[in-house]
Design an enzyme around this catalytic site. Structure first.
Site, mmCIF file in Angstrom:
data_model
loop_
_atom_site.group_PDB
_atom_site.id
_atom_site.type_symbol
_atom_site.label_atom_id
_atom_site.label_comp_id
_atom_site.label_asym_id
_atom_site.label_seq_id
_atom_site.Cartn_x
_atom_site.Cartn_y
_atom_site.Cartn_z
ATOM 1 N N GLY A 19 93.771 72.589 19.559
ATOM 2 C CA GLY A 19 93.594 71.756 20.332
ATOM 3 C C GLY A 19 95.502 70.977 19.808
ATOM 4 O O GLY A 19 95.725 70.970 18.864
ATOM 5 N N ARG A 34 93.496 78.565 23.408
ATOM 6 C CA ARG A 34 92.450 79.254 22.696
ATOM 7 C C ARG A 34 92.273 80.191 23.644
ATOM 8 O O ARG A 34 92.504 80.389 25.137
ATOM 9 C CB ARG A 34 91.551 78.064 23.313
ATOM 10 C CG ARG A 34 91.570 76.326 23.037
ATOM 11 C CD ARG A 34 90.009 75.438 22.952
ATOM 12 N NE ARG A 34 90.223 74.856 21.909
ATOM 13 C CZ ARG A 34 90.471 73.509 22.494
ATOM 14 N NH1 ARG A 34 91.380 72.958 23.513
ATOM 15 N NH2 ARG A 34 90.806 72.924 21.880
ATOM 16 N N ASP A 78 89.670 72.982 12.703
ATOM 17 C CA ASP A 78 88.344 74.248 12.361
ATOM 18 C C ASP A 78 87.887 74.938 12.726
ATOM 19 O O ASP A 78 87.724 76.647 11.996
ATOM 20 C CB ASP A 78 87.406 72.591 12.087
ATOM 21 C CG ASP A 78 86.633 72.839 13.160
ATOM 22 O OD1 ASP A 78 87.104 72.480 13.950
ATOM 23 O OD2 ASP A 78 84.898 72.125 12.867
ATOM 24 N N GLY A 79 88.159 75.027 14.305
ATOM 25 C CA GLY A 79 87.782 76.727 15.258
ATOM 26 C C GLY A 79 88.570 77.474 14.835
ATOM 27 O O GLY A 79 88.766 78.735 14.604
ATOM 28 N N SER A 80 90.596 77.433 14.728
ATOM 29 C CA SER A 80 91.618 78.232 14.131
ATOM 30 C C SER A 80 91.074 78.594 13.243
ATOM 31 O O SER A 80 91.400 79.619 12.264
ATOM 32 C CB SER A 80 92.799 77.359 14.028
ATOM 33 O OG SER A 80 93.252 76.539 15.361
ATOM 34 N N THR A 119 95.138 68.432 13.632
ATOM 35 C CA THR A 119 94.588 67.589 14.657
ATOM 36 C C THR A 119 93.988 66.246 14.409
ATOM 37 O O THR A 119 94.463 65.980 13.354
ATOM 38 C CB THR A 119 92.702 68.127 14.388
ATOM 39 O OG1 THR A 119 91.998 67.599 15.289
ATOM 40 C CG2 THR A 119 92.560 68.907 12.770
ATOM 41 N N ASP A 151 91.632 64.280 15.387
ATOM 42 C CA ASP A 151 90.546 64.007 14.731
ATOM 43 C C ASP A 151 89.947 63.341 13.493
ATOM 44 O O ASP A 151 89.424 62.637 13.009
ATOM 45 C CB ASP A 151 89.292 64.949 15.323
ATOM 46 C CG ASP A 151 88.690 64.929 16.632
ATOM 47 O OD1 ASP A 151 89.246 63.614 17.206
ATOM 48 O OD2 ASP A 151 88.874 65.266 17.215
ATOM 49 N N ASP A 177 88.872 65.394 10.770
ATOM 50 C CA ASP A 177 87.664 66.166 11.201
ATOM 51 C C ASP A 177 87.440 67.555 9.708
ATOM 52 O O ASP A 177 87.100 67.938 10.110
ATOM 53 C CB ASP A 177 86.697 66.211 12.019
ATOM 54 C CG ASP A 177 87.572 66.648 13.516
ATOM 55 O OD1 ASP A 177 88.221 67.591 12.722
ATOM 56 O OD2 ASP A 177 86.688 67.475 14.050
ATOM 57 N N MET A 209 89.032 58.752 21.054
ATOM 58 C CA MET A 209 88.886 60.460 20.700
ATOM 59 C C MET A 209 88.199 60.735 19.647
ATOM 60 O O MET A 209 87.996 59.618 18.680
ATOM 61 C CB MET A 209 89.862 61.365 21.066
ATOM 62 C CG MET A 209 90.090 61.906 21.738
ATOM 63 S SD MET A 209 92.252 63.249 21.763
ATOM 64 C CE MET A 209 92.262 63.293 24.233
ATOM 65 N N ARG A 267 84.731 63.589 19.002
ATOM 66 C CA ARG A 267 83.261 63.281 19.619
ATOM 67 C C ARG A 267 82.543 63.934 18.620
ATOM 68 O O ARG A 267 80.856 63.814 19.108
ATOM 69 C CB ARG A 267 83.551 65.278 20.732
ATOM 70 C CG ARG A 267 83.127 65.434 21.971
ATOM 71 C CD ARG A 267 83.313 66.383 22.372
ATOM 72 N NE ARG A 267 85.335 67.093 22.310
ATOM 73 C CZ ARG A 267 85.297 67.737 22.401
ATOM 74 N NH1 ARG A 267 85.040 68.944 21.648
ATOM 75 N NH2 ARG A 267 87.191 68.192 22.291
ATOM 76 N N LYS A 292 84.846 32.837 20.866
ATOM 77 C CA LYS A 292 85.064 33.925 21.670
ATOM 78 C C LYS A 292 85.216 34.055 22.720
ATOM 79 O O LYS A 292 84.059 34.094 23.688
ATOM 80 C CB LYS A 292 85.168 35.158 21.026
ATOM 81 C CG LYS A 292 85.368 35.515 19.726
ATOM 82 C CD LYS A 292 85.182 36.844 18.795
ATOM 83 C CE LYS A 292 85.716 36.913 17.217
ATOM 84 N NZ LYS A 292 85.213 37.890 17.097
ATOM 85 N N SER A 296 87.089 36.535 24.351
ATOM 86 C CA SER A 296 87.475 38.056 25.157
ATOM 87 C C SER A 296 86.696 38.729 24.146
ATOM 88 O O SER A 296 87.151 38.344 22.557
ATOM 89 C CB SER A 296 89.072 38.481 25.535
ATOM 90 O OG SER A 296 89.640 38.221 24.699
ATOM 91 N N GLN A 344 96.657 60.087 23.544
ATOM 92 C CA GLN A 344 96.659 59.891 22.086
ATOM 93 C C GLN A 344 97.212 61.258 21.337
ATOM 94 O O GLN A 344 97.077 60.953 20.141
ATOM 95 C CB GLN A 344 94.558 59.857 21.552
ATOM 96 C CG GLN A 344 93.873 58.679 22.317
ATOM 97 C CD GLN A 344 92.764 58.804 22.365
ATOM 98 O OE1 GLN A 344 91.429 58.352 21.028
ATOM 99 N NE2 GLN A 344 91.815 59.207 23.075
HETATM 100 P P1 ATP Z 1 90.348 71.220 18.062
HETATM 101 O O1 ATP Z 1 90.579 70.904 16.354
HETATM 102 O O2 ATP Z 1 91.515 71.165 18.666
HETATM 103 O O3 ATP Z 1 88.998 71.733 18.741
HETATM 104 P P2 ATP Z 1 90.242 73.765 16.725
HETATM 105 O O4 ATP Z 1 91.391 74.565 16.534
HETATM 106 O O5 ATP Z 1 89.236 73.942 16.464
HETATM 107 O O6 ATP Z 1 91.043 72.232 17.306
HETATM 108 P P3 ATP Z 1 88.836 75.809 18.506
HETATM 109 O O7 ATP Z 1 89.552 75.931 20.490
HETATM 110 O O8 ATP Z 1 87.366 75.555 18.364
HETATM 111 O O9 ATP Z 1 90.274 74.515 18.369
HETATM 112 O O10 ATP Z 1 89.670 77.288 18.290
HETATM 113 C C1 ATP Z 1 91.286 77.982 18.369
HETATM 114 C C2 ATP Z 1 90.769 78.950 18.495
HETATM 115 O O11 ATP Z 1 90.337 79.608 17.493
HETATM 116 C C3 ATP Z 1 89.874 80.050 19.421
HETATM 117 O O12 ATP Z 1 90.207 80.004 21.172
HETATM 118 C C4 ATP Z 1 89.474 80.880 18.996
HETATM 119 O O13 ATP Z 1 90.552 82.145 19.498
HETATM 120 C C5 ATP Z 1 89.812 81.447 17.400
HETATM 121 N N1 ATP Z 1 88.286 80.897 17.237
HETATM 122 C C6 ATP Z 1 87.527 79.779 17.178
HETATM 123 N N2 ATP Z 1 86.362 80.097 16.468
HETATM 124 C C7 ATP Z 1 86.295 82.075 16.525
HETATM 125 C C8 ATP Z 1 85.420 83.054 15.965
HETATM 126 N N3 ATP Z 1 83.941 82.287 15.909
HETATM 127 N N4 ATP Z 1 85.819 83.971 15.406
HETATM 128 C C9 ATP Z 1 87.157 84.173 16.452
HETATM 129 N N5 ATP Z 1 88.029 83.522 16.486
HETATM 130 C C10 ATP Z 1 87.354 82.149 16.892
#
Ligand code: ATP
Length: 328
Positions: free
Chosen positions: A15, A76, A107-109, A130, A132, A134, A174, A176, A218, A220, A260
């Site tokens: 994101g 993604r 964290d996914g990235s 991000t 968030d 988080d 936002m 989650r 209050k 509102s 946001q």
């Molecule tokens: P946001 O905070 O907005 O969710 P993010 O970085 O956590 O951002 P994700 O969609 O979770 O976003 O991850 C981004 C990309 O990172 C994924 O589309 C994928 O290409 C890569 N990725 C995530 N998890 C893995 C994994 N376990 N192995 C390899 N690549 C991954």
């Protein structure tokens, strides 16, 4: 890993968040300052797989510090989740003679960066981008401060109409899994109640609290609800529940959604992005790899990227108490 770094690839992934452009600018200019090459990778890991690269120099990043979104685009990539995809990505990185990657994302990235680094012994460095907030290992992520200001501004406007019509507004923001935006923006905008994923207030207690609020004079009310709150199934179900139990209230829902994530980054986010970009590149040049850059007690710090991915962030209990006292 003991490699001389001559060429760094930079990407934004997952994101988008305000401040990503300022971080790209800082990475590119720090590379130029140290006279090493920098390559922009478009659309995150998908661009790495496809070899969607552009050589960057100090002038490639003129006039972007104030811009929301990311000039490198974000994506993604399902393909990068597969071994095959990552093998192709590694081949492209080698073909381009990249020595290290700076990944700006969540964290996914970072999980992707960690896996890539483990599989191919490839140096990586993370910059937390991000809204968030988080991510373990930093007290602030890029875009969080801007998002807070956006939310507070929106709630201020909603309050004008709420008080003109004696209405109760549920404002969904936002968050989650974590309630940082809800809690901080809620306190900042003077919300009557703040519902966050970390705490289940319970629907009955919400009703009691709203009754007390009305009795205290209050007319509102604003209730800020994080997306992941567990008090009700969702914000619309909460609205129905309150209307059934407190018919004297006229209830409205406002879901702030993607606005946001947009907008020009705040001064805090621009400065943070600049500091993080410098720290990321200079740490790589010092031979440090597989870290995420963070800020702790106003200082730049490094956190091992696996810890940043696995560690849990805690909600600020003192702020929760402030919020309770403020709703008296
Ligand atoms: P946001 O905070 O907005 O969710 P993010 O970085 O956590 O951002 P994700 O969609 O979770 O976003 O991850 C981004 C990309 O990172 C994924 O589309 C994928 O290409 C890569 N990725 C995530 N998890 C893995 C994994 N376990 N192995 C390899 N690549 C991954």
């Amino acid at each position: 890993m003991d490699i001389k770094i001559n060429k760094i690839g930079v990407m934004t992934s997952g994101g988008d968040s305000p401040g990503m452009n300022a971080a790209i600018r800082a990475v590119v200019r720090t590379c130029a300052f140290h006279e090493i090459e920098c390559v922009g990778i478009y659309r995150g890991y998908q661009g790495l797989i496809e070899g969607d690269f552009k050589q960057m120099n100090a002038r490639s990043v003129n006039n972007i510090i104030n811009k929301g979104g990311t000039i490198l685009k974000s994506a993604r990539s399902k393909e990068f989740m597969t071994k095959e995809g990552r093998v192709t990505a590694y081949a492209k990185a080698k073909e381009e003679e990249l020595d290290a990657l700076v990944v700006i994302g969540g964290d996914g990235s970072f999980t992707g960066a960690m896996v890539f680094s483990q599989e191919f012994d490839f140096p990586v460095m993370g910059i937390p981008g991000t809204i968030d907030n988080d991510i373990y290992g930093t007290s602030s992520t890029l875009g969080y401060d801007t998002a807070l200001n956006t939310v507070v501004e929106a709630i201020d406007k909603i309050r004008d109409t709420a008080s003109s019509h004696n209405r109760l507004f549920f404002v969904e923001v936002m968050g989650r899994d974590v309630g940082y935006i809800a809690l901080n923006a809620g306190v900042g905008a003077g919300a009557e109640e703040i519902l966050i994923p970390e705490e289940n207030l319970g629907k009955e207690r919400l009703i009691e609290s709203l009754k007390r609020s009305r009795l205290s004079g209050k007319s509102s009310s604003i209730v800020v609800v994080a997306e992941g709150d567990k008090t009700g199934e969702n914000v619309f179900e909460l609205k129905d529940y309150v209307e059934e139990n407190l018919p004297e209230y006229e209830v409205r829902v406002s879901v702030l959604g993607h606005m946001q994530r947009g907008g020009s980054p705040s001064c805090w986010d621009r400065v943070l992005a600049s500091r993080m970009g410098v720290k990321a590149v200079e740490s790589l040049l010092e031979g440090k790899t597989n870290f995420m850059v963070g800020i702790k007690d106003t200082k730049m710090v490094l956190c091992p990227i696996d810890k940043a991915v696995k560690g849990k962030t805690d909600i600020n209990l003192e702020l929760l108490r402030v919020s309770d006292i403020m709703t008296t």
